[in-house]
Design a protein around this motif. Structure first.
Motif, PDB file in Angstrom:
ATOM      1  N   LEU A 135       0.816  -1.210   0.000  1.00 44.94           N
ATOM      2  CA  LEU A 135       0.000   0.000   0.000  1.00 44.94           C
ATOM      3  C   LEU A 135       0.852   1.263   0.000  1.00 44.94           C
ATOM      4  CD1 LEU A 135      -2.707  -1.177   2.550  1.00 44.94           C
ATOM      5  CD2 LEU A 135      -3.120  -0.619   0.153  1.00 44.94           C
ATOM      6  N   THR A 136       2.041   1.181   0.555  1.00 45.92           N
ATOM      7  CA  THR A 136       2.924   2.338   0.634  1.00 45.92           C
ATOM      8  C   THR A 136       3.731   2.542  -0.638  1.00 45.92           C
ATOM      9  OG1 THR A 136       3.116   2.012   3.037  1.00 45.92           O
ATOM     10  CG2 THR A 136       4.787   3.398   1.967  1.00 45.92           C
ATOM     11  N   ASP A 137       4.267   1.467  -1.198  1.00 47.71           N
ATOM     12  CA  ASP A 137       5.229   1.577  -2.295  1.00 47.71           C
ATOM     13  C   ASP A 137       4.653   1.317  -3.679  1.00 47.71           C
ATOM     14  OD1 ASP A 137       7.103   2.006  -0.314  1.00 47.71           O
ATOM     15  OD2 ASP A 137       7.840  -0.066  -0.308  1.00 47.71           O
ATOM     16  N   THR A 138       3.542   0.607  -3.757  1.00 47.10           N
ATOM     17  CA  THR A 138       3.073   0.107  -5.057  1.00 47.10           C
ATOM     18  C   THR A 138       1.705   0.623  -5.457  1.00 47.10           C
ATOM     19  OG1 THR A 138       4.317  -1.938  -4.646  1.00 47.10           O
ATOM     20  CG2 THR A 138       2.669  -2.015  -6.388  1.00 47.10           C
ATOM     21  N   VAL A 139       0.833   0.855  -4.498  1.00 49.04           N
ATOM     22  CA  VAL A 139      -0.560   1.205  -4.790  1.00 49.04           C
ATOM     23  C   VAL A 139      -0.754   2.712  -4.718  1.00 49.04           C
ATOM     24  CG1 VAL A 139      -2.954   0.895  -4.067  1.00 49.04           C
ATOM     25  CG2 VAL A 139      -1.334  -1.014  -3.892  1.00 49.04           C
ATOM     26  N   PRO A 140      -1.113   3.352  -5.817  1.00 50.69           N
ATOM     27  CA  PRO A 140      -1.333   4.804  -5.779  1.00 50.69           C
ATOM     28  C   PRO A 140      -2.606   5.152  -5.019  1.00 50.69           C
ATOM     29  CG  PRO A 140      -1.887   3.932  -7.955  1.00 50.69           C
ATOM     30  CD  PRO A 140      -1.276   2.798  -7.176  1.00 50.69           C
ATOM     31  N   GLY A 141      -2.572   6.293  -4.344  1.00 50.55           N
ATOM     32  CA  GLY A 141      -3.769   6.792  -3.682  1.00 50.55           C
ATOM     33  C   GLY A 141      -4.054   6.189  -2.331  1.00 50.55           C
ATOM     34  N   ALA A 142      -3.095   5.470  -1.747  1.00 51.62           N
ATOM     35  CA  ALA A 142      -3.305   4.841  -0.442  1.00 51.62           C
ATOM     36  C   ALA A 142      -2.236   5.293   0.543  1.00 51.62           C
ATOM     37  CB  ALA A 142      -3.283   3.326  -0.565  1.00 51.62           C
ATOM     38  N   ARG A 143      -2.615   5.375   1.810  1.00 56.42           N
ATOM     39  CA  ARG A 143      -1.646   5.653   2.872  1.00 56.42           C
ATOM     40  C   ARG A 143      -2.066   4.904   4.121  1.00 56.42           C
ATOM     41  NH1 ARG A 143      -0.966   9.948   6.766  1.00 56.42           N
ATOM     42  NH2 ARG A 143      -2.765  11.063   5.889  1.00 56.42           N
ATOM     43  N   VAL A 144      -1.137   4.172   4.709  1.00 49.19           N
ATOM     44  CA  VAL A 144      -1.415   3.464   5.963  1.00 49.19           C
ATOM     45  C   VAL A 144      -1.241   4.456   7.102  1.00 49.19           C
ATOM     46  CG1 VAL A 144      -0.723   1.590   7.495  1.00 49.19           C
ATOM     47  CG2 VAL A 144      -0.712   1.242   5.017  1.00 49.19           C
ATOM     48  N   THR A 145      -2.312   4.687   7.854  1.00 51.68           N
ATOM     49  CA  THR A 145      -2.284   5.689   8.918  1.00 51.68           C
ATOM     50  C   THR A 145      -2.309   5.092  10.315  1.00 51.68           C
ATOM     51  OG1 THR A 145      -4.696   5.859   8.711  1.00 51.68           O
ATOM     52  CG2 THR A 145      -3.356   7.483   7.516  1.00 51.68           C
ATOM     53  N   ALA A 146      -2.739   3.836  10.444  1.00 53.45           N
ATOM     54  CA  ALA A 146      -2.847   3.231  11.773  1.00 53.45           C
ATOM     55  C   ALA A 146      -2.631   1.728  11.675  1.00 53.45           C
ATOM     56  CB  ALA A 146      -4.214   3.529  12.388  1.00 53.45           C
ATOM     57  N   VAL A 147      -2.021   1.169  12.714  1.00 55.17           N
ATOM     58  CA  VAL A 147      -1.737  -0.262  12.781  1.00 55.17           C
ATOM     59  C   VAL A 147      -2.033  -0.738  14.196  1.00 55.17           C
ATOM     60  CG1 VAL A 147       0.011  -2.073  12.533  1.00 55.17           C
ATOM     61  CG2 VAL A 147       0.092  -0.056  11.044  1.00 55.17           C
ATOM     62  N   THR A 148      -2.575  -1.936  14.307  1.00 56.37           N
ATOM     63  CA  THR A 148      -2.706  -2.565  15.624  1.00 56.37           C
ATOM     64  C   THR A 148      -2.391  -4.042  15.502  1.00 56.37           C
ATOM     65  OG1 THR A 148      -4.132  -2.797  17.575  1.00 56.37           O
ATOM     66  CG2 THR A 148      -5.166  -3.152  15.435  1.00 56.37           C
ATOM     67  N   ASP A 149      -1.930  -4.623  16.594  1.00 54.52           N
ATOM     68  CA  ASP A 149      -1.606  -6.041  16.642  1.00 54.52           C
ATOM     69  C   ASP A 149      -1.676  -6.482  18.096  1.00 54.52           C
ATOM     70  OD1 ASP A 149      -0.187  -8.285  14.768  1.00 54.52           O
ATOM     71  OD2 ASP A 149       0.589  -8.420  16.815  1.00 54.52           O
ATOM     72  N   ILE A 150      -1.926  -7.767  18.306  1.00 55.62           N
ATOM     73  CA  ILE A 150      -1.950  -8.297  19.663  1.00 55.62           C
ATOM     74  C   ILE A 150      -0.607  -8.103  20.356  1.00 55.62           C
ATOM     75  CG2 ILE A 150      -1.310 -10.656  18.987  1.00 55.62           C
ATOM     76  CD1 ILE A 150      -3.353 -11.625  21.094  1.00 55.62           C
ATOM     77  N   ASP A 151       0.466  -7.988  19.567  1.00 57.14           N
ATOM     78  CA  ASP A 151       1.814  -7.725  20.070  1.00 57.14           C
ATOM     79  C   ASP A 151       2.167  -6.269  19.751  1.00 57.14           C
ATOM     80  OD1 ASP A 151       4.509  -7.456  20.556  1.00 57.14           O
ATOM     81  OD2 ASP A 151       5.108  -9.287  19.515  1.00 57.14           O
ATOM     82  N   PRO A 152       2.150  -5.364  20.742  1.00 56.90           N
ATOM     83  CA  PRO A 152       2.409  -3.945  20.467  1.00 56.90           C
ATOM     84  C   PRO A 152       3.768  -3.698  19.816  1.00 56.90           C
ATOM     85  CG  PRO A 152       1.495  -4.231  22.661  1.00 56.90           C
ATOM     86  CD  PRO A 152       1.813  -5.602  22.160  1.00 56.90           C
ATOM     87  N   ALA A 153       4.768  -4.470  20.185  1.00 58.25           N
ATOM     88  CA  ALA A 153       6.095  -4.277  19.592  1.00 58.25           C
ATOM     89  C   ALA A 153       6.058  -4.601  18.101  1.00 58.25           C
ATOM     90  CB  ALA A 153       7.120  -5.152  20.310  1.00 58.25           C
ATOM     91  N   ARG A 154       5.330  -5.619  17.730  1.00 60.97           N
ATOM     92  CA  ARG A 154       5.210  -5.979  16.315  1.00 60.97           C
ATOM     93  C   ARG A 154       4.450  -4.888  15.555  1.00 60.97           C
ATOM     94  NH1 ARG A 154       3.173 -11.950  15.326  1.00 60.97           N
ATOM     95  NH2 ARG A 154       1.208 -11.059  16.079  1.00 60.97           N
ATOM     96  N   ALA A 155       3.418  -4.336  16.176  1.00 57.60           N
ATOM     97  CA  ALA A 155       2.682  -3.239  15.554  1.00 57.60           C
ATOM     98  C   ALA A 155       3.588  -2.033  15.337  1.00 57.60           C
ATOM     99  CB  ALA A 155       1.486  -2.857  16.420  1.00 57.60           C
ATOM    100  N   GLU A 156       4.387  -1.707  16.342  1.00 51.85           N
ATOM    101  CA  GLU A 156       5.312  -0.569  16.221  1.00 51.85           C
ATOM    102  C   GLU A 156       6.327  -0.801  15.116  1.00 51.85           C
ATOM    103  OE1 GLU A 156       6.859   2.992  16.569  1.00 51.85           O
ATOM    104  OE2 GLU A 156       5.174   2.361  17.816  1.00 51.85           O
ATOM    105  N   ASP A 157       6.808  -2.022  15.007  1.00 46.34           N
ATOM    106  CA  ASP A 157       7.786  -2.364  13.975  1.00 46.34           C
ATOM    107  C   ASP A 157       7.198  -2.194  12.576  1.00 46.34           C
ATOM    108  OD1 ASP A 157      10.386  -3.550  13.176  1.00 46.34           O
ATOM    109  OD2 ASP A 157       9.123  -5.177  12.453  1.00 46.34           O
TER     110      ASP A 157
END
Length: 338
Positions: A21-43
């Motif tokens: 979504l960041t590098d290949t798809v035009p018109g998209a931006r990832v603004t938020a992430v969540t995961d059961i593992d906060p460290a993995r989400a931050e990464d």
């Protein structure tokens, strides 16, 4: 318009889609992430400047999230998809839509109550150039009415955690969806035959398996699932009609002539085989959201059908019987009879 996407689940596939979504798809931006593992989400979030949020419900409700991508553990999918529908936000859910038919039907009921399609399920083969060519030829009538379809789905190896049921639930599920789409037909029964087992498997695993499907129009489908074939990742599909046949092309590869032999490379994983299909899938999904149109890809109904058919296939494997799929009638909302 830039479509702001929130991603639930930051495992390998979640990170891969964030990159896409960041590098290949035009018109998209990832603004938020969540995961059961906060460290993995931050990464996953840090490289693209996205926020890390505490849970799926918080992410879906966020003002800077226009659309939701669900790539979490399968049993959590239904909860997140239902929450997105309640919020009126488009949601792309990697397969499975849900792990039970009952949860799939809850999603279908919620989407119909909302009044327009919001859900797309991540069956990427519909976006592969070769499968799209197959679809065009079958629909054109150039091979006549389809009679038989031969398929193979081969992996070089699988980890010890892979079970016999996963041959249907995780592997053959892609054929189940794409064959329903190719034939514009419904699978009404399923059977599994187990030939001589490969010595390369783990002892608990039935491999290979031959799955036999029958459609409502009488087409017979045989699917070989062989997940320890050793030599590579190899996908085949051939439709035989009354007036001809059409075969899925192999991925483009140069021919090498050396040492008295002519060879071509065989891919070794699904990532390389379907990378372009994934890109196309997300380009079309984002473009549709930006245009304000309903998704045209695999629907919640397709997700329900895939779950029912693969669950019936597991039952067929375990019982050694032919098992009816017993799908509910398709609602007019999803293109069924009124």
């Amino acid at each position: 318009m830039t479509v702001r996407v929130g991603v639930i689940g930051a495992g390998w596939i979640g990170k891969e889609h964030i990159r896409r979504l960041t590098d290949t798809v035009p018109g998209a931006r990832v603004t938020a992430v969540t995961d059961i593992d906060p460290a993995r989400a931050e990464d996953a979030a840090a490289p693209v400047g996205a926020r890390v949020l505490s849970d799926g419900a918080t992410l879906i409700a966020a003002d800077d999230v226009d659309a939701v991508l669900v790539t979490s553990w399968g049993p959590t999918h239904a909860e997140h998809v239902l929450t997105a529908i309640a919020a009126g936000k488009p949601v792309f859910c990697e397969k499975p839509l849900a792990t039970t038919a009952e949860d799939c039907l809850k999603i279908i009921e919620a989407e119909q109550a909302h009044g327009r399609r919001l859900v797309q399920v991540g069956f990427m083969r519909r976006y592969d150039a070769g499968y799209r060519q197959l679809k065009q030829i079958i629909d054109s009538g150039r091979i006549g009415a389809p009679l038989i379809v031969h398929c193979a789905h081969r992996n070089p190896t699988v980890p010890e955690s892979y079970t016999s049921a996963m041959a249907a639930l995780d592997t053959a599920v892609h054929e189940v969806d794409v064959l329903r789409w190719l034939l514009d037909d419904e699978i009404i029964s399923t059977q599994v035959v187990t030939p001589r087992a490969t010595s390369r498997r783990f002892a608990h695993l039935k491999d290979p398996q031959i799955m036999l499907f029958e459609t409502a129009k009488g087409v017979r489908i045989d699917l070989e699932v062989f997940v320890n074939c050793q030599y590579g990742y190899d996908i085949h599909c051939e439709a035989v009609g009354e007036e001809g046949l059409v075969r899925l092309p192999d991925p483009a590869a140069v021919g090498l002539r050396t040492a008295g032999a002519h060879s071509t490379e065989v891919l070794t994983d699904w990532v390389g085989r379907f990378a372009d299909a994934f890109d196309t899938e997300f380009r079309e999904w984002i473009a549709g959201i930006a245009a304000g149109t309903e998704p045209t890809g695999p629907s919640a109904w397709d997700g329900y059908a895939a779950t029912v058919i693969t669950s019936a296939t597991v039952e067929a494997l375990e019982t050694g019987t032919v098992v009816a799929t017993d799908l509910k009638p398709r609602p007019a909302f999803y293109g069924g009879a009124a």
